[in-house]
Write a protein that holds these residues in place. Structure first.
Motif, short mmCIF file in Angstrom:
data_model
loop_
_atom_site.label_atom_id
_atom_site.label_comp_id
_atom_site.label_asym_id
_atom_site.label_seq_id
_atom_site.Cartn_x
_atom_site.Cartn_y
_atom_site.Cartn_z
N HIS A 194 0.85 -1.19 0.00
CA HIS A 194 0.00 0.00 0.00
C HIS A 194 0.89 1.24 0.00
O HIS A 194 1.87 1.31 0.72
CB HIS A 194 -0.90 0.01 1.23
CG HIS A 194 -1.69 1.26 1.38
ND1 HIS A 194 -2.78 1.51 0.58
CD2 HIS A 194 -1.54 2.33 2.18
CE1 HIS A 194 -3.27 2.68 0.91
NE2 HIS A 194 -2.54 3.21 1.87
N HIS A 238 1.08 5.75 -1.54
CA HIS A 238 0.44 6.87 -2.22
C HIS A 238 1.41 7.43 -3.25
O HIS A 238 2.50 6.88 -3.41
CB HIS A 238 -0.01 7.91 -1.20
CG HIS A 238 -0.97 7.33 -0.22
ND1 HIS A 238 -2.24 6.97 -0.57
CD2 HIS A 238 -0.83 6.99 1.09
CE1 HIS A 238 -2.85 6.45 0.47
NE2 HIS A 238 -2.02 6.45 1.50
N GLU A 272 -2.23 6.77 7.89
CA GLU A 272 -3.28 5.77 7.65
C GLU A 272 -4.30 5.77 8.80
O GLU A 272 -5.50 5.73 8.57
CB GLU A 272 -2.65 4.37 7.53
CG GLU A 272 -1.70 4.22 6.35
CD GLU A 272 -2.39 4.40 5.01
OE1 GLU A 272 -3.51 3.88 4.83
OE2 GLU A 272 -1.81 5.09 4.13
N HIS A 315 -8.84 4.14 -0.09
CA HIS A 315 -8.58 5.58 -0.11
C HIS A 315 -7.39 5.84 -1.01
O HIS A 315 -6.66 4.92 -1.38
CB HIS A 315 -8.29 6.08 1.30
CG HIS A 315 -7.02 5.52 1.87
ND1 HIS A 315 -6.99 4.37 2.61
CD2 HIS A 315 -5.74 5.95 1.78
CE1 HIS A 315 -5.74 4.11 2.96
NE2 HIS A 315 -4.96 5.05 2.47
ZN ZN Z 1 -2.93 4.97 2.51
#
Ligand code: ZN
Ligand code: ZN
Ligand code: ZN
Ligand code: ZN
Lengths: 142, 142
Positions: B85, B87, B107, B124
Motif C-alpha cells: 500500500h 500513495h 493511515e 482511499h
Molecule cells: Zn494509505
DNA sequence: CATAAATTGCGACAAAGTTGCAAAAATAAT
DNA sequence: ATTATTTTTGCAACTTTGTCGCAATTTATG
C-alpha cells in the motif's frame, strides 16, 4: 467576493477575455456536487461541447477547477480559491460524494510528507471510498 | 507469493477462469510506474483492446487493480494486495510518478476521519502534485 | 477425451475529446 | 462611439476511448 467577480479578476490577470461562455461554465460548477464532464456539458446547453472543453482546460490551467477521481469517472469542481479547501468521501454503493471539512493536522502532515520527498507541493487530493451511513445496512458484499 | 500465482488464486476464488489474456494484462501492470489505459493496451499487443478493457474491469471488481488520477489522465496500477500500500506524488512538469512509502500515522488518521463521517472505509487514495527535485530549477511559473 | 461454460477476437458502434477555420464577440485604439 | 485588432466561439470533421453482440476458441468439469 462573488465567484463571478473573482472569475473576471483571474481571467484579466492572465490576459484572458471575460466571455459569456466562461461565465456560464463557472455558474454550472457552482452547485454543491462535483460534476462529470457530460453533466457539465448538459448544464451548459447553449454552449458548444468544444467550448465547454476549452473552458475547462483553461480553468484547469488557471487553477479555477480541479478534477477528482470519484469512483469510476472523474468529476470537476471549483478549486480551493473558489470553494473552501476540502476532501471527499464517495459511497461505493449510491455514488454520493460527501465533502469533508478541512483538518489542519492532516494538511500539515501532507506538507511534511512532500518536503520529505523534495517535492514542492502545489496541490493534493484525498479520496476516501466506502459505504455511507445509509447504504451500510443495504449492502452485504461489495 | 508470486503475483501470477496470486492472480490465479483470486480468480479461482471468484469462479473466474485463468486465461492467457488475463495473465498478460497482469504481467504488463507489474512494472514500476502506473500506466494509462492506452499504454496498457500497447503493452498487451497480442490481445484485443476489448479484452484488455474487460480484464481491467474484472480486475477492478476483484480489487486487483486500482485507478488513480495522475495529473490529467487516469492511470492503473496493481492494488494493495499485489503491491505494498502506498500513495503518489506526481510532478506537474515532467509527469513522473513517485511512490511514497507507507506512513502508519497517516493511515490511522484517515481511518478516524472516515469514522467521524459514519463511513465504512473500503479504500482511499492520496495524490500529491507539485514539482520534483529535478524540475524545480527548470520551471519558474506553472 | 467429450461436454458444458466462460472467454476471446472481431467488427460495428457509441461516447468522449480534439482540431482547423470562418463568423462572432471582446478588447484596444482612435 | 466607431473602428481596428485580437481572442473566442460554433460548427463540422475527425481521432481516441470505451462498449457490445455474436461466432469461434479456450478453459473448466467430469
Ligand atoms: Zn494509505
Ligand atoms: Zn451510499
Ligand atoms: Zn487538503
Ligand atoms: Zn519533474
Amino acid at each position: 467576493m462573488q465567484p463571478s467577480a473573482q472569475l473576471e479578476q483571474v481571467l484579466k490577470q492572465h490576459g484572458q477575455s471575460v466571455t459569456a461562455a466562461r461565465q456560464a461554465v463557472l455558474a454550472a460548477l457552482q452547485g454543491q456536487e462535483p460534476l462529470t464532464m457530460g453533466e457539465l456539458v448538459i448544464r451548459c446547453n447553449d454552449i458548444d461541447r468544444a467550448t465547454v472543453y476549452r473552458s475547462v482546460a483553461l480553468f484547469e490551467r488557471l487553477s479555477i477547477v480541479q478534477r477528482l477521481q470519484a469512483g469510476w469517472k472523474y468529476k470537476l469542481e471549483l478549486s480551493d480559491a473558489f470553494h473552501e479547501h476540502h476532501h471527499h468521501a464517495t459511497c461505493l454503493h449510491c455514488g454520493q460524494v460527501v465533502p469533508l471539512s478541512e483538518d489542519p493536522k492532516l494538511e500539515a502532515y501532507l506538507h511534511d510528507l512532500a518536503v520529505a520527498y523534495n517535492f514542492t507541493l502545489r496541490k493534493h487530493q484525498i479520496e476516501l471510498s466506502g459505504l455511507c451511513a445509509t447504504c451500510q445496512p443495504t449492502v452485504g458484499s461489495l
